[in-house]
Design a protein around this motif. Structure first.
Motif, PDB file in Angstrom:
ATOM      1  N   MET A   1      -8.944  -0.675  -7.946  1.00 36.89           N
ATOM      2  CA  MET A   1      -9.178  -1.453  -6.764  1.00 36.89           C
ATOM      3  C   MET A   1      -8.545  -2.627  -6.123  1.00 36.89           C
ATOM      4  O   MET A   1      -8.526  -3.444  -6.173  1.00 36.89           O
ATOM      5  N   ALA A   2      -7.609  -1.202  -5.447  1.00 38.90           N
ATOM      6  CA  ALA A   2      -6.541  -2.231  -5.003  1.00 38.90           C
ATOM      7  C   ALA A   2      -7.382  -1.447  -3.300  1.00 38.90           C
ATOM      8  O   ALA A   2      -7.199  -0.646  -2.946  1.00 38.90           O
ATOM      9  N   ARG A   3      -6.546  -2.203  -2.918  1.00 35.08           N
ATOM     10  CA  ARG A   3      -6.364  -1.964  -0.736  1.00 35.08           C
ATOM     11  C   ARG A   3      -5.140  -2.009  -0.457  1.00 35.08           C
ATOM     12  O   ARG A   3      -4.144  -2.692  -0.754  1.00 35.08           O
ATOM     13  N   GLU A   4      -5.008  -0.982   0.559  1.00 39.73           N
ATOM     14  CA  GLU A   4      -3.985  -0.593   1.451  1.00 39.73           C
ATOM     15  C   GLU A   4      -4.103  -1.186   2.617  1.00 39.73           C
ATOM     16  O   GLU A   4      -4.919  -0.771   3.352  1.00 39.73           O
ATOM     17  N   TYR A   5      -2.731  -1.724   3.305  1.00 42.95           N
ATOM     18  CA  TYR A   5      -2.803  -1.797   4.639  1.00 42.95           C
ATOM     19  C   TYR A   5      -1.113  -2.115   5.327  1.00 42.95           C
ATOM     20  O   TYR A   5      -0.181  -2.584   4.181  1.00 42.95           O
ATOM     21  N   ALA A   6      -0.831  -1.984   6.442  1.00 47.01           N
ATOM     22  CA  ALA A   6       0.298  -2.876   6.974  1.00 47.01           C
ATOM     23  C   ALA A   6       0.398  -3.651   7.539  1.00 47.01           C
ATOM     24  O   ALA A   6      -1.257  -4.532   7.828  1.00 47.01           O
ATOM     25  N   GLU A   7       0.985  -5.058   7.548  1.00 48.41           N
ATOM     26  CA  GLU A   7       0.583  -6.070   8.611  1.00 48.41           C
ATOM     27  C   GLU A   7       2.588  -6.991   8.629  1.00 48.41           C
ATOM     28  O   GLU A   7       3.120  -6.484   7.935  1.00 48.41           O
ATOM     29  N   ARG A   8       2.412  -7.673   9.691  1.00 50.41           N
ATOM     30  CA  ARG A   8       3.534  -8.170  10.018  1.00 50.41           C
ATOM     31  C   ARG A   8       3.925  -9.016   9.759  1.00 50.41           C
ATOM     32  O   ARG A   8       3.253  -9.891   9.845  1.00 50.41           O
ATOM     33  N   ILE A   9       4.786  -9.178   9.372  1.00 44.83           N
ATOM     34  CA  ILE A   9       5.512 -10.828   8.763  1.00 44.83           C
ATOM     35  C   ILE A   9       7.233 -10.658   9.156  1.00 44.83           C
ATOM     36  O   ILE A   9       7.681  -9.956   9.693  1.00 44.83           O
ATOM     37  N   THR A  10       7.348 -11.905   8.912  1.00 42.88           N
ATOM     38  CA  THR A  10       8.895 -12.264  10.307  1.00 42.88           C
ATOM     39  C   THR A  10       9.646 -12.943   8.773  1.00 42.88           C
ATOM     40  O   THR A  10       9.502 -13.990   8.326  1.00 42.88           O
ATOM     41  N   PHE A 114       1.072  -3.245   2.861  1.00 42.11           N
ATOM     42  CA  PHE A 114       0.784  -4.064   1.281  1.00 42.11           C
ATOM     43  C   PHE A 114      -0.409  -3.071   0.200  1.00 42.11           C
ATOM     44  O   PHE A 114      -0.493  -2.252   0.853  1.00 42.11           O
ATOM     45  N   ILE A 115      -0.087  -3.442  -0.982  1.00 42.26           N
ATOM     46  CA  ILE A 115      -0.473  -2.932  -1.444  1.00 42.26           C
ATOM     47  C   ILE A 115      -1.776  -4.347  -2.340  1.00 42.26           C
ATOM     48  O   ILE A 115      -0.913  -5.067  -2.375  1.00 42.26           O
ATOM     49  N   GLU A 116      -2.578  -4.365  -1.968  1.00 41.24           N
ATOM     50  CA  GLU A 116      -3.588  -5.435  -2.613  1.00 41.24           C
ATOM     51  C   GLU A 116      -4.813  -5.867  -3.610  1.00 41.24           C
ATOM     52  O   GLU A 116      -5.063  -4.762  -4.098  1.00 41.24           O
ATOM     53  N   PHE A 117      -4.009  -6.547  -4.624  1.00 34.91           N
ATOM     54  CA  PHE A 117      -5.566  -6.151  -5.833  1.00 34.91           C
ATOM     55  C   PHE A 117      -5.897  -8.023  -6.204  1.00 34.91           C
ATOM     56  O   PHE A 117      -5.498  -8.811  -5.843  1.00 34.91           O
TER      57      PHE A 117
END
Length: 146
Positions: A1-10, A114-117
């Motif tokens: 049940m993982a979701r992978e995506y990219a996100e910008r962080i500062t 990121f990988i999110e659970f």
């Protein structure tokens, strides 16, 4: 049940070091090197960067990590999570070196994978690989695209 995506962080250099410490502690917990109390103690000094992990409190972090281990991850999934956290950890270290070697920058914006659970206690995510520099902030001058 993982979701992978990219996100910008500062982040600043201090933020990156705290992110690295938090991922270290959570990695050690997932691999069995820390128990709940030790994880809680390790995370107490880095809670200012918890938003990167979608967390807000130390107790929430411990609860989400425990949720990952209590049947959410199979052995093969656990091995994958460990590998991905290692990949993210390596890249965080590279970003730390970059900021240490370029003191003219006080912030960097990075697009991280990121990988999110989702756990019963909430969502938790980890930086899972190499981030791409978007721009760097030069002290007292503004942003520079890299």
């Amino acid at each position: 049940m993982a979701r992978e995506y990219a996100e910008r962080i500062t982040v600043s250099l201090a933020d990156l070091k705290k992110i690295q410490r938090a991922e270290d502690a959570m990695f050690d917990y997932i691999t069995g090197d820390l128990d709940n109390a030790e994880l809680s103690k390790s995370l107490s000094g880095v809670s200012t960067v918890f938003s990167v992990f979608l967390l807000s409190t130390v107790a929430g972090a411990v609860s989400c990590c425990a949720g990952l281990l209590s049947g959410l991850l199979s052995d093969s999934e656990k091995d994958t999570v460990i590998r991905l956290i290692n990949n993210g950890h390596y890249d965080i270290r590279q970003k730390i070196y970059f900021l240490e070697d370029n003191p003219q920058y006080d912030l960097i914006e990075v697009k991280f994978p990121f990988i999110e659970f989702s756990t019963d206690s909430g969502d938790i995510r980890f930086i899972s690989g190499k981030g791409v520099y978007v721009r760097c902030h030069i002290k007292n001058k503004g942003w520079e695209v890299v």
